[in-house]
Scaffold this active site. Structure first.
Site, mmCIF file in Angstrom:
data_model
loop_
_atom_site.group_PDB
_atom_site.id
_atom_site.type_symbol
_atom_site.label_atom_id
_atom_site.label_comp_id
_atom_site.label_asym_id
_atom_site.label_seq_id
_atom_site.Cartn_x
_atom_site.Cartn_y
_atom_site.Cartn_z
ATOM 1 C CD GLU A 1 9.828 4.049 20.898
ATOM 2 O OE1 GLU A 1 9.689 4.325 22.100
ATOM 3 O OE2 GLU A 1 10.936 3.834 20.379
ATOM 4 C CB CYS B 1 4.447 7.058 26.663
ATOM 5 S SG CYS B 1 5.527 8.211 25.821
ATOM 6 N N GLY C 1 2.018 2.689 20.937
ATOM 7 C CA GLY C 1 0.733 2.441 21.584
ATOM 8 C C GLY C 1 0.949 1.564 22.792
ATOM 9 C CB SER C 2 -1.413 -0.234 24.908
ATOM 10 O OG SER C 2 -2.143 -0.898 23.905
HETATM 11 P P1 NAD Z 1 -3.462 1.527 21.472
HETATM 12 O O1 NAD Z 1 -2.520 0.400 21.657
HETATM 13 O O2 NAD Z 1 -4.867 1.344 21.881
HETATM 14 O O3 NAD Z 1 -3.516 1.971 19.934
HETATM 15 C C1 NAD Z 1 -2.366 2.405 19.247
HETATM 16 C C2 NAD Z 1 -2.618 2.343 17.768
HETATM 17 O O4 NAD Z 1 -2.747 0.972 17.379
HETATM 18 C C3 NAD Z 1 -3.900 3.020 17.290
HETATM 19 O O5 NAD Z 1 -3.632 3.682 16.075
HETATM 20 C C4 NAD Z 1 -4.846 1.861 17.064
HETATM 21 O O6 NAD Z 1 -5.850 2.116 16.101
HETATM 22 C C5 NAD Z 1 -3.905 0.808 16.562
HETATM 23 N N1 NAD Z 1 -4.370 -0.566 16.741
HETATM 24 C C6 NAD Z 1 -5.190 -1.063 17.707
HETATM 25 N N2 NAD Z 1 -5.360 -2.387 17.531
HETATM 26 C C7 NAD Z 1 -4.638 -2.734 16.439
HETATM 27 C C8 NAD Z 1 -4.403 -3.962 15.773
HETATM 28 N N3 NAD Z 1 -4.938 -5.107 16.187
HETATM 29 N N4 NAD Z 1 -3.588 -3.955 14.686
HETATM 30 C C9 NAD Z 1 -2.996 -2.802 14.267
HETATM 31 N N5 NAD Z 1 -3.208 -1.612 14.855
HETATM 32 C C10 NAD Z 1 -4.002 -1.575 15.947
HETATM 33 O O7 NAD Z 1 -2.792 2.764 22.217
HETATM 34 P P2 NAD Z 1 -3.398 4.223 22.407
HETATM 35 O O8 NAD Z 1 -4.464 4.124 23.434
HETATM 36 O O9 NAD Z 1 -3.687 4.847 21.109
HETATM 37 O O10 NAD Z 1 -2.137 4.994 23.011
HETATM 38 C C11 NAD Z 1 -1.812 4.976 24.361
HETATM 39 C C12 NAD Z 1 -0.620 4.089 24.629
HETATM 40 O O11 NAD Z 1 0.467 4.515 23.818
HETATM 41 C C13 NAD Z 1 -0.131 4.180 26.053
HETATM 42 O O12 NAD Z 1 0.236 2.905 26.526
HETATM 43 C C14 NAD Z 1 1.077 5.074 25.938
HETATM 44 O O13 NAD Z 1 2.001 4.929 26.983
HETATM 45 C C15 NAD Z 1 1.631 4.639 24.629
HETATM 46 N N6 NAD Z 1 2.539 5.652 24.060
HETATM 47 C C16 NAD Z 1 3.864 5.358 23.963
HETATM 48 C C17 NAD Z 1 4.739 6.317 23.472
HETATM 49 C C18 NAD Z 1 6.211 6.023 23.343
HETATM 50 O O14 NAD Z 1 6.868 6.722 22.580
HETATM 51 N N7 NAD Z 1 6.767 5.047 24.024
HETATM 52 C C19 NAD Z 1 4.251 7.555 23.071
HETATM 53 C C20 NAD Z 1 2.908 7.821 23.182
HETATM 54 C C21 NAD Z 1 2.057 6.851 23.676
#
Ligand code: NAD
Length: 501
Positions: free
Chosen positions: A244, A278, A222-223
């Site tokens: 990641e 990503c 995620g982010s």
């Molecule tokens: P996000 O960070 O908003 O959420 C990711 C996940 O974390 C979700 O399942 C969300 O419900 C969970 N989450 C949110 N807050 C949390 C907390 N406090 N505690 C535990 N879990 C929590 O990211 P997103 O918008 O779902 O995804 C987009 C991001 O992911 C972009 O930055 C993208 O570049 C990245 N990404 C990275 C890869 C990689 O392999 N490097 C692959 C795909 C996406």
């Protein structure tokens, strides 16, 4: 929870998912709280030991059965992904195909990569037989994003299962149906180990509960902002953490590159999945001699792409409505800082279908060059030479992927070696993501740790080192019975050997 039979004492509240394309509701899912998450972890733990005890070849066969089920249900899985993310069905199908390739590799290679292997001993340990083995961690928690709701988390799930772990998966709240379907297909295909992969659904609080649940490792995608929060929670219990995160990937184009191929790849790398990748292309550094021609070719191709809601659209709507404001801010900021909008521009960024935006001459300190845009936007800046291109590409707090377009593969590889990136493609974009044997991951704000490949299997293990004494050594240094003079002779012998070189 989508597992074998786990039932909650009191039904969890539900949340609704909506189609990013139409705004219509897609489905309802339970918002699992700490109690349900904890029960899920316990349930997986109860069956994980039996899975870990299987010979690697049996685990391989089970995982290949699951892969077969995913392949058989490809259309259903792709339809679920498309409904939840809004991406075109063809893109969703491609995501399933990539996932199948990875699952096949993990299943087939885990036994070889993780099996016990001997290591050589030293002068004072010739009496020992030494070996190491990679053992499963136990229960792995996986928190996934929405942009590739199958392929991305499966980089952790498939490899963790292949390494002998059980998994509790918390998909994004935008794409829970994909996660539920994944676990259901596992349970149906591998009924003898049902519940080994369990999906819990919900938003941040469900993810937070998983981070606090006592899992043996948490794999997060995620982010970077969320990664920091989740890692802080994991730190409380020293739960190992894998991150990641996002990227701001750069492409370098040299004077002798095939500009048609480069433009084609840049357009796809920047705009496919509406730029919500990503390791998508966000920055391009082209040497000055070919900069104008490359821009022209990119604009020409991007302009010709069918966009919007039609079945033939090149990409779908922005999945996360709130991301449109980020895209708008980056494009507006770039232009007001002196950047040129070659296609689209500040007024063209509208939800949910964002038309392609091609920028040029964007100041390097503009948000469009420093922050992850995660939209169908690409900035193409001119540089004096390859050295400047490398310097600019590396001057990012992200370091996930990169690409080089260059006349020769060898010269391209030499440039790749100078890039601060976890993976680099020469004369293609994102080539590394489709090779299961290649590890994937970044550094800086792109996270740390690796998924995929041998490193991706080992990431879900702990290594145990073993020595077996084969005979009693003539000089047993680990005994109080050794005379002081013998010990002294051994020390001097070692000293003289190590002084030589
Ligand atoms: P996000 O960070 O908003 O959420 C990711 C996940 O974390 C979700 O399942 C969300 O419900 C969970 N989450 C949110 N807050 C949390 C907390 N406090 N505690 C535990 N879990 C929590 O990211 P997103 O918008 O779902 O995804 C987009 C991001 O992911 C972009 O930055 C993208 O570049 C990245 N990404 C990275 C890869 C990689 O392999 N490097 C692959 C795909 C996406």
């Amino acid at each position: 929870m989508e597992s074998s039979t786990a039932e909650t004492a009191r039904p969890a509240p539900v949340f609704t998912t909506y189609s990013p394309a139409t705004g219509e509701p897609v489905a309802e899912h339970p918002a699992h709280g700490p109690a349900e998450v904890s029960r899920a972890v316990d349930g997986v733990r109860a069956v994980q030991a039996g899975w870990a005890a299987l010979p690697a070849s049996r685990r391989r066969d089970h995982l290949l059965r699951w892969k077969k089920a995913l392949a058989t249900e490809l259309d259903t899985v792709a339809r679920t992904i498309a409904e939840e993310t809004g991406k075109p069905a063809g893109d969703a199908a491609l995501e399933v195909v990539l996932t199948l390739e990875h699952l096949a590799w993990a299943a087939r290679n885990a036994g070889r990569v993780l099996r016990r292997r001997k290591v050589s001993t030293g002068l004072f340990t010739v009496h020992q037989r030494a070996s190491l083995v990679h053992r499963p961690l136990g229960v792995v928690g996986v928190i996934g994003p929405w942009n590739y709701p199958l392929y991305t988390p499966m980089g952790s799930i498939g490899y963790a299962l292949a390494a002998g772990n059980g998994v509790v998966f918390k998909p994004s709240e935008l794409t829970p149906g994909t996660g539920v379907l994944l676990a259901r297909l596992f349970n149906d295909a591998v009924p003898g180990h049902a519940g080994l992969l369990t999906t819990v659904t919900g938003a941040a609080s469900t993810g937070d509960a998983l981070a606090r649940s006592g899992v043996d490792k948490l794999a997060f995608t995620g982010s970077p902002g969320t990664a920091r929060k989740v890692m802080a929670v994991c730190a409380e219990t020293l739960t190992p953490f894998l991150a990641e995160c996002g990227g701001k990937d750069a492409v370098i184009v040299t004077a002798d590159a095939d500009l048609s191929a480069a433009a084609d790849a840049i357009v796809w790398g920047a705009l496919s999945n509406a730029g919500q990748t990503c390791a998508g292309v966000e920055r391009v550094y082209a040497v000055r001699e070919i900069h104008a021609e490359l821009c022209e070719r990119v604009v020409e191709r991007a302009k010709a792409l069918p966009t919007g809601a039609g079945a033939d659209a090149a990409y779908g709507p922005m999945t996360l409505a709130g991301q449109v404001a980020v895209v708008e801010r980056h494009v507006t900021g770039a232009v007001s800082a002196g950047g040129r909008a070659l296609l689209g521009g500040p007024g063209s960024v509208r939800a949910p279908y964002v038309e392609p935006v091609v920028l040029s001459d964007v100041p390097e300190d503009a948000a469009a060059m420093t922050e992850e845009t995660f939209g169908p936007v690409v900035a193409i800046n001119a540089v004096a030479d390859v050295d400047e291109a490398v310097e600019r590409a590396n001057a990012s707090r992200y370091a996930l992927g990169a690409a080089v377009f260059c006349g020769g593969g060898r010269a391209g590889a030499a440039i790749a070696a100078r890039l601060r990136a976890g993976a680099v493609s020469v004369n293609s974009v994102l080539g590394f993501a489709a090779v299961p044997a290649l590890p994937f991951g970044g550094s800086g704000d792109s996270g740390f740790g690796r998924i995929h490949g041998e490193e991706g299997l080992r990431a879900f293990t702990s290594v145990q080192s073993t020595t077996v004494q084969r005979f009693t050594p003539p000089i047993a240094l680990t005994s109080f019975d050794v005379p002081a003079a013998t010990r002294e002779r051994a020390v001097r012998l070692a000293q003289s050997l190590h002084r030589r070189r």
